[in-house]
Design a protein around this motif. Sequence first.
Motif, PDB file in Angstrom:
ATOM      1  N   UNK A 355       0.822  -1.070   0.034  1.00  0.00           N
ATOM      2  CA  UNK A 355       0.055  -0.100   0.042  1.00  0.00           C
ATOM      3  C   UNK A 355       0.967   1.335   0.190  1.00  0.00           C
ATOM      4  N   UNK A 356       1.897   1.432   0.950  1.00  0.00           N
ATOM      5  CA  UNK A 356       2.449   2.735   0.898  1.00  0.00           C
ATOM      6  C   UNK A 356       3.450   2.693   0.092  1.00  0.00           C
ATOM      7  N   UNK A 357       4.033   1.755  -0.597  1.00  0.00           N
ATOM      8  CA  UNK A 357       4.873   1.547  -1.933  1.00  0.00           C
ATOM      9  C   UNK A 357       4.054   2.092  -3.128  1.00  0.00           C
ATOM     10  N   UNK A 358       2.745   1.864  -3.203  1.00  0.00           N
ATOM     11  CA  UNK A 358       1.945   2.397  -4.182  1.00  0.00           C
ATOM     12  C   UNK A 358       1.715   3.646  -4.157  1.00  0.00           C
ATOM     13  N   UNK A 359       1.497   4.215  -3.053  1.00  0.00           N
ATOM     14  CA  UNK A 359       1.182   5.404  -3.047  1.00  0.00           C
ATOM     15  C   UNK A 359       2.555   6.392  -2.957  1.00  0.00           C
TER      16      UNK A 359
END
Lengths: 511, 49
Positions: A355-359
Amino acid sequence: MTLTLIDWLIVGIYLVGCMTVGLMMRRYVKGVEDFAVAGREMDVNLGIASLAATELGLVTIMYTAQLGFENGLAGATVGVLMCLAMWIVGKTGFVIEPLRDAGVMTIPELFEKRFSVRVRWLAGLFVVLGGLLNMGVFLNLGGKFLVWSTGMPPEWLKWVMTALLGLVLLYTALGGMLSVLVTDYLQFLVMGVGLVITTVLVLHANGNGFGLVADLKAAWTGKAGMKMTSDPFNPFLSDKMGWGYVLWMFVFQMAVVTTWQTTISRVLSARDSATAKSMYQRTAFYFVGRFLLPVLWGAAAFVYFSKNGGLPEGIDSQTAMPRYLSTILPAGIIGIVIAAMLAAEMSTDSGYLLTWATVIYNDIISPCLKKPLSKAGRLLLTRSIVIGIGIFLLFYGLWYQLPGNAWDYMAVTGSIYLSSVFTLLVAGLYWPRANEVGAISALILGAIGPITFLIVEQIWTAHPEIFQSRGLANVIPVILKPAVAGFSSFGLAALGMLIGSLSKSNNTNPI
Amino acid sequence: MSDPFVLFWMLLAAASILWYAFLVFYVGIKAGKEILIMRKTLTKEKITE
């Protein structure tokens, strides 16, 4: 060590099975859309399993058990509020329906469509800041559970954390959301079995629950070895909770179920908005158990140590539950429970890493690129970010010492972005007058409360004399109440959006 | 057990345990089938490319 050979075998079989399945999905990853949102092929029941697995991590079990240890069964109030919030959102489609229909991959991407690329970038920054600080203690708490429940020497904590991280990074960095979905499914099954067995055994050890109720009442009325400092059943009468806290928690949970990126990523991965709404309604009650079952274990741990001479040296309200489980669970069963807890840890870590990598890729780096990267370049970059986050988690988890209870830390760091992003999302989707100026004001003001809280809390813990010498000794404890920081951040964000939007009329871009 | 909050928590605990046990089987079987369908779709897409 409390584990026998059969326990280690069970744990080993689970780990090998999970890694094999996770790595097998790598071959289906063709691009970033497969990596980040599983090519949008996720259906309802897989969505439920994945959402339930990701949102029930070992960190969840640790902080909810701590809530149970400190507040008795009233500690599970948050779970009831989360269930209510999720069901209401699923029934009405509030925020999630227009969000899914917008066809974006992340919430900040929606902000670009609605406001501007500047808002997208700033929102992405706060989302990542809050998210990474929030996630920063996951490995540490997970490692503590494993060390204290297996009887490993405490000095092994950093190696346990490193090993856990290595396993998770391997299938997450290679297979992305496709690996995460399939491993979440396995982890959902193992976790479900482990949770049910453990709870039944804990209740059985406490007179099928009736003994636990009687002992908690005795602890509350001061007739037990250890005194419980707040009402173990009624959250409204509790000194640590009360009406203000319950109200804040409800608002907080509405923000969580509509904006928390890991939850929303399942909405965005759903086939359509009807599937997303159905998934929310059908998953809602799960969140009661997510809190209540570990709370029961924490409360039982309190009763156990109360009857057995108090907490041993080196054990605190956070590590009491794993130590308690290591004493009551028989061989074989403890292996299943450890495998279940590993499953919980891995599913959460992988979901959050992704999730945070995608953001970071989608909302912070991409908008700054003059020329778009190639398909292979985008995938390589996203994978590298996953690894970078993992390394940060390891060092932050080893360095940061929690001054209070873990749930309050999670709620405050989450509020860094929840309050402002929730305000932006609601205003952006439902108030045509909302504009870029309002959005930027909301983002900045919403983050001020929680960041101030974290800084002041660290200074107060380490150097209280700084505030005492300025006559603030009575003021600081009030400011440091989590409900105060929480409400102020939502209030400031809303104020920023309102005043900022009304102060300047910009062209708005309705979704 | 006359305290309504005690009754509330005990009933909720029992319901949660039963619900989790049910979910493991019900969602487990259905989600397993969905994974197989998802794999078939992804394999077809891979072949098409």
